[in-house]
Design a protein around this motif. Structure first.
Motif, mmCIF file in Angstrom:
data_model
loop_
_atom_site.group_PDB
_atom_site.id
_atom_site.type_symbol
_atom_site.label_atom_id
_atom_site.label_comp_id
_atom_site.label_asym_id
_atom_site.label_seq_id
_atom_site.Cartn_x
_atom_site.Cartn_y
_atom_site.Cartn_z
ATOM 1 N N CYS A 226 -23.951 12.357 54.211
ATOM 2 C CA CYS A 226 -24.934 11.933 55.218
ATOM 3 C C CYS A 226 -24.230 11.372 56.450
ATOM 4 O O CYS A 226 -24.612 11.674 57.592
ATOM 5 C CB CYS A 226 -25.865 10.883 54.618
ATOM 6 N N ARG A 227 -23.202 10.534 56.248
ATOM 7 C CA ARG A 227 -22.493 9.948 57.396
ATOM 8 C C ARG A 227 -21.827 11.034 58.241
ATOM 9 O O ARG A 227 -21.858 10.989 59.477
ATOM 10 C CB ARG A 227 -21.446 8.953 56.900
ATOM 11 N N LEU A 228 -21.193 12.021 57.566
ATOM 12 C CA LEU A 228 -20.549 13.100 58.323
ATOM 13 C C LEU A 228 -21.571 13.890 59.144
ATOM 14 O O LEU A 228 -21.321 14.265 60.290
ATOM 15 C CB LEU A 228 -19.810 14.037 57.365
ATOM 16 N N ILE A 229 -22.728 14.147 58.549
ATOM 17 C CA ILE A 229 -23.754 14.919 59.243
ATOM 18 C C ILE A 229 -24.248 14.149 60.464
ATOM 19 O O ILE A 229 -24.368 14.710 61.569
ATOM 20 C CB ILE A 229 -24.916 15.246 58.291
ATOM 21 N N ARG A 230 -24.549 12.857 60.306
ATOM 22 C CA ARG A 230 -25.070 12.071 61.426
ATOM 23 C C ARG A 230 -24.002 11.864 62.492
ATOM 24 O O ARG A 230 -24.317 11.762 63.686
ATOM 25 C CB ARG A 230 -25.576 10.713 60.931
ATOM 26 N N ALA A 231 -22.710 11.814 62.085
ATOM 27 C CA ALA A 231 -21.642 11.604 63.062
ATOM 28 C C ALA A 231 -21.221 12.894 63.760
ATOM 29 O O ALA A 231 -20.452 12.854 64.720
ATOM 30 C CB ALA A 231 -20.424 10.982 62.374
#
Length: 779
Positions: free
Chosen positions: A525-530
Motif C-alpha cells: 500500500c505504501r509503495l502504491i501511494r508513494a
C-alpha cells in the motif's frame, strides 16, 4: 362424326330426288337439258356412295375406340365408378367389381355404394357425397371397403363431377369416383405410428434413467464428500497427536510404532483426498484458478516436499528447466503441483535404485499456442504393455493419483502419456496450456514480469487482484469472487502484487493479505501511494487476522481504503467490495469528465484544432526547447484571403464550413512534430519546431499551394480559397510575443503585395524579394 355423315347423306338424297323431279317435269324439254340432268344425278349418286363408305369406316373406328376404352376402363389397376347424387352405382369397372363382387360388374351396377362399406363408414361417405356435388373439385377421403373375400381394404376415394348427357345435367349430374387400394400405405403408416410411440416411450425411459443416474451420481458425490470430511477430521487429529507423540521422549520401539502410524495416516489421508478430488472432478464441480506463478519456484517446492523419500531410497534427482520456459506463467499452480507431485511420487515408489529426472520445457501446439511440458523419467522396474492401457483409469491405491492427474491435465487443455518397457524404467509426460510472461533465463524466483495481454482475464467483468500467500485461502477467495461475478487475478506474494499493480492494465481493485513473503500488504500500500499515480489510484482492501485497533489504524495509514478481518463474513466482504467497485466507477467517471473538459479547453469548438491558448503555450514551450537545443524554429500566421467577402456573399454558416475545410486541409498536411491552432477569426498559427533542412519554401509554401487547390462545395456553388502567410524565425525574437509581432508584420506585407503568397519576416528589411507566388486568389 356419325351425325355429320348422316346429315351429308340426307343432303345428297334430297338433291337426287330434286334432280329426278326435274327430269320428270322436263321430259318434254330439250334432249340436252335431260342429258345434263342425268349426268348430275350420276355425280350425286357417286358422292352418296363415297359418303356411305366413309360413314362405315368412321363407325368401325368408333367401335374400335370404344372397345379400347372399355378394356382400359375395366383393366385399370384402380376401381372406377360413376355414382348418382344418392350414391347409387351407375357404372363400375371390372377392377372394382373384383374387389367387392365375385360375380363381376353385373352384381355391382344398380347397387348403393354404401352396401360395400362398414356401417361406421357409411354415414361418413354420405356426408362427404353432398360435399362432392357442392364443390366439383377433386377431393380425397379414406374408407374401409368390404372385399369379396369378406376382408376389408383401406381405400382412398378421389371424386370429381362429370356430365354425360343433357338429361343427367337436368337431374344434377353424376360423380366420377376413383377407388385406390392404399392398404399397404396404411399399414406402413400404422407401423410408423407404433414405432414413434415406442421411440417416445424409449426416450422417456432414457430420460428417467438419466435422471436416476444423475441423482445416484449426486448422491454418491455427496456421500463421498461427507465421508471424506468426516474421515479427514479424525485423521488430521491422529496425525497431530502422532506429531506430538514423536516430539516426546520415546523408546526405539515406541518411536518406530509411532512413525508407522504417522506414515499410514498420511497415506490414508492422501487416499481420502484423492477420492474426494476424483468425485469432485466427475461431478463437474472442480474449478481451476488462474494466477501468476513462477514455474522454477514451483519445481523447487515440489522437490523439497519429496526430498525425504528420495533420501530414504538413496535416489539421485536431476531437475532442469529449459531456458525457453517463461519466468512467470498464468495458470493454476496448485493443481500443477498436484499433478507433478503425483508423477514424482509414483516414480519414487517404483524405483529402488538409480535416479529420477524431472524437467520442464516449452513446446507449441498445432495452432502455435505455447504449452508447458513436464517430463518425469525414472530407472525403475518399468511397466508391462498390458498394464499401460489401464494405467490412467480410475482404480485404487497408487494409480488413483494418475487417474486424477489425467483428468486435471485434460481440464487444463493438455494431454498426458507414458513410455515404458519392463526393466528399462518409465517416462511420464504431460502438457498444459499456461499463459506466459517474460521469457526464461536464470532470473530469481521473486522477479515478476508485467502481465501481457494474453494473460489478462476475459473482459466484461470487474477484475480484482488477490494477493494471498496461503494457497487454500487464495483458492477459496478466488472461487467466491468468481461466484459473485468478478474476475480474480491471484498472486502468492507482495512483490508480485506490486508488479501487477504497476502494469499498464492493472486491476483497479485489490485485496491484499497483511502477512506475505518478501513484502507485506501495508508495504505494498505504501509503495502504491508513494508512486504518485494520483490519476487512477487502485482501491485497496487489507485482509488479515489482525483485529486490534492499532493494526487497523496502521493498515489504513499505510494507504488502504478498507480493512477486513479474518475470519470474514461473506456478505460483509461482498458489501465492502461493492463499495470499492462503486468508488472505482465514480473515479473513472470523474476522470472521463475531466479529460473531456481538458479537451474542450485545449481545442477550438468550430474547427477542432488547438485553441488560441493551447497553441500559444506550445509556442512558448517550443521556443524554450529550441534555445536549449540550439535549433532553429519558425512560426507562421495564416490568414484566409477575403474571408469577410465569403461571409457577406454566402452567409456565416457557409463561412463556418470554409473555416472547417481550411483547418482540416492544413492539419492533414503538416509534418509529425508541427503544431497548428486557431489564432482568432480566420487567422491560424503554424509552429514548426525544427526548420533545419526545411528550406524557405518547403513547409509554408507547400501548405499555401495545397490551400490554393482547395475547393469548398456549397449550395451556392464551389468556393475557392487562398491564404496569405507571414513567417518569422526563432532568432528574430527572444520570446513568443516578439516572434508573433514579426510574423504579423510579414503577414500584412503578404496582403499588401497581392495575397495568396508567403512572406518571410527576415527579408522585409533586407530588401530581398519576398514574393513567392503571384496572386491567384485575390479579387
Amino acid at each position: 362424326m356419325t351425325e355429320i355423315l348422316s346429315d351429308q347423306s340426307r343432303s345428297l338424297r334430297a338433291r337426287a330426288e330434286a334432280a329426278l323431279g326435274a327430269i320428270a317435269e322436263g321430259a318434254a324439254g330439250a334432249p340436252a337439258d335431260l342429258s345434263k340432268l342425268l349426268h348430275e344425278l350420276q355425280v350425286h349418286q357417286v358422292e352418296l356412295e363415297l359418303q356411305n363408305e366413309e360413314l362405315r369406316r368412321s363407325q368401325d373406328a368408333l367401335e374400335e375406340s370404344r372397345g379400347r376404352y372399355m378394356r382400359l376402363f375395366h383393366q385399370a389397376p384402380v376401381g372406377y365408378l360413376i355414382l348418382d347424387r344418392v350414391g347409387m352405382i351407375r357404372q363400375a369397372n371390372a377392377t372394382f367389381a373384383a374387389m367387392v363382387a365375385p360375380g363381376g360388374g353385373d352384381g355391382v351396377v344398380g347397387r348403393a355404394f354404401t352396401d360395400f362399406l362398414p356401417v361406421e363408414d357409411q354415414r361418413l361417405f354420405l356426408a362427404r357425397l353432398k360435399s362432392f356435388f357442392k364443390h366439383p373439385v377433386d377431393k380425397e377421403m379414406q374408407l374401409r371397403l368390404v372385399t369379396a373375400a369378406g376382408t376389408s381394404l383401406v381405400v382412398a376415394l378421389t371424386a370429381g363431377s362429370m356430365e354425360f348427357v343433357e338429361q343427367e345435367q337436368e337431374r344434377g349430374g353424376e360423380i366420377f369416383v376413383v377407388v385406390s387400394d392404399i392398404s399397404q400405405r396404411a399399414r406402413a403408416d400404422e407401423k410408423l405410428t407404433v414405432a414413434n410411440r415406442q421411440l417416445d416411450a424409449a426416450i422417456l425411459r432414457a430420460r428417467t434413467m438419466t435422471m436416476e443416474a444423475e441423482a445416484a451420481n449426486s448422491a454418491k458425490s455427496n456421500f463421498l464428500a461427507t465421508m471424506g470430511n468426516e474421515l479427514r477430521s479424525p485423521l488430521s487429529g491422529m496425525l497431530e497427536m502422532t506429531e506430538t507423540l514423536l516430539a516426546s521422549e520415546l523408546s526405539p520401539e515406541q518411536r518406530y510404532s509411532a512413525e508407522s502410524v504417522q506414515n499410514s495416516g498420511r497415506r490414508l489421508l492422501h487416499l481420502v483426498d484423492g477420492i474426494l478430488d476424483f468425485s469432485t472432478i466427475e461431478a463437474g464441480r472442480l474449478e481451476l484458478v488462474s494466477e501468476i506463478f513462477s514455474p522454477r519456484q514451483l519445481l523447487e517446492e515440489i522437490v523439497t516436499a519429496h526430498t525425504p523419500q528420495l533420501q530414504e531410497k538413496r535416489l539421485a534427482l536431476f531437475r532442469s528447466v529449459d531456458s525457453a520456459v517463461p519466468q512467470q506463467l498464468y495458470g493454476d499452480p496448485g493443481r500443477l503441483r498436484q499433478i507433478i507431485g503425483n508423477l514424482l511420487a509414483n516414480a519414487i515408489t517404483f524405483t529402488n535404485a538409480g535416479s529420477v529426472e524431472l524437467t520442464l520445457s516449452r513446446e507449441e501446439a498445432e495452432g502455435g499456442e505455447p504449452l508447458l511440458r513436464c517430463t518425469v523419467r525414472d530407472t525403475g522396474c518399468g511397466i508391462s504393455p498390458e498394464k499401460l492401457a489401464l494405467l490412467f483409469a480410475k482404480s485404487g491405491g497408487s494409480t488413483l493419483g494418475l487417474a486424477i492427474s489425467r483428468r486435471l491435465v485434460e481440464m487444463m487443455g493438455g494431454k498426458i502419456g507414458v513410455n515404458s518397457e519392463p526393466g528399462r524404467g518409465s517416462e511420464f509426460w504431460f502438457t498444459v496450456r499456461c499463459g506466459g510472461g517474460r521469457e526464461g533465463g536464470a532470473g530469481s524466483a521473486e522477479q515478476t514480469a508485467a502481465i501481457t495481454p494474453m494473460e489478462l482475464p476475459a473482459a466484461g467483468k470487474t477484475r480484482i487482484l488477490v494477493a494471498e500467500d496461503d494457497i487454500t485461502s487464495r483458492t477459496i477467495l478466488s472461487a467466491i469472487l468468481h461466484k459473485w461475478g468478478y474476475e480474480p487475478l491471484t498472486v502468492a506474494d507482495g512483490r508480485a502484487a506490486w508488479e501487477v499493480i504497476r502494469s499498464p492494465q492493472a486491476p483497479k481493485l485489490a485485496i491484499l493479505d497483511w502477512d506475505m513473503p518478501g513484502m507485506s500488504g501495508p508495504e505494498v500500500c505504501r509503495l502504491i501511494r508513494a508512486s504518485g499515480n494520483a490519476t487512477t489510484p487502485p482501491y485497496l482492501i487489507i485482509l488479515t487476522a489482525k483485529d486490534d485497533t492499532s493494526d487497523i489504524v496502521a493498515g489504513l495509514d499505510a494507504g488502504a481504503n478498507d480493512y477486513v478481518t479474518k475470519p470474514y463474513d461473506n456478505s460483509e466482504l461482498q458489501a465492502r467490495i461493492r463499495v470499492g467497485v462503486r468508488m472505482v466507477e465514480l473515479q473513472d467517471e470523474l476522470l472521463a469528465a475531466r479529460q473531456a473538459l481538458v479537451y474542450e479547453a485545449m481545442h477550438d469548438a468550430l474547427t477542432g484544432v488547438l485553441s488560441r491558448r493551447a497553441i500559444l503555450e506550445l509556442l512558448d514551450k517550443e521556443l524554450v526547447g529550441s534555445r536549449r537545443q540550439s535549433r532553429a524554429m519558425a512560426v507562421g500566421i495564416c490568414d484566409i484571403d477575403h474571408f469577410k467577402r465569403i461571409n457577406d456573399t454566402y452567409g456565416h454558416l457557409i463561412g463556418d464550413e470554409v473555416l472547417k475545410a481550411f483547418a482540416t486541409t492544413i492539419a492533414s498536411n503538416l509534418r509529425e512534430n508541427d503544431h497548428f491552432g486557431r489564432f482568432g477569426g480566420e487567422e491560424f498559427l503554424i509552429v514548426a519546431p525544427d526548420t533545419q533542412g526545411m528550406g524557405r519554401e518547403n513547409l509554408y509554401e507547400r501548405l499555401r499551394q495545397v490551400v490554393a487547390d482547395l475547393v469548398v462545395p456549397s449550395q451556392a456553388g464551389d468556393i475557392r480559397v487562398t491564404m496569405s502567410v507571414g513567417v518569422a524565425f526563432s532568432e528574430m525574437g527572444s520570446d513568443g510575443t516578439a516572434l508573433l509581432a514579426a510574423a504579423d508584420e510579414a503577414l500584412y506585407a503578404a496582403k499588401n503585395r497581392g495575397r495568396n503568397r508567403v512572406v518571410f519576416a527576415d527579408q522585409l528589411n533586407g530588401g530581398v524579394e519576398d514574393v513567392v507566388a503571384t496572386d491567384g486568389g485575390g479579387d
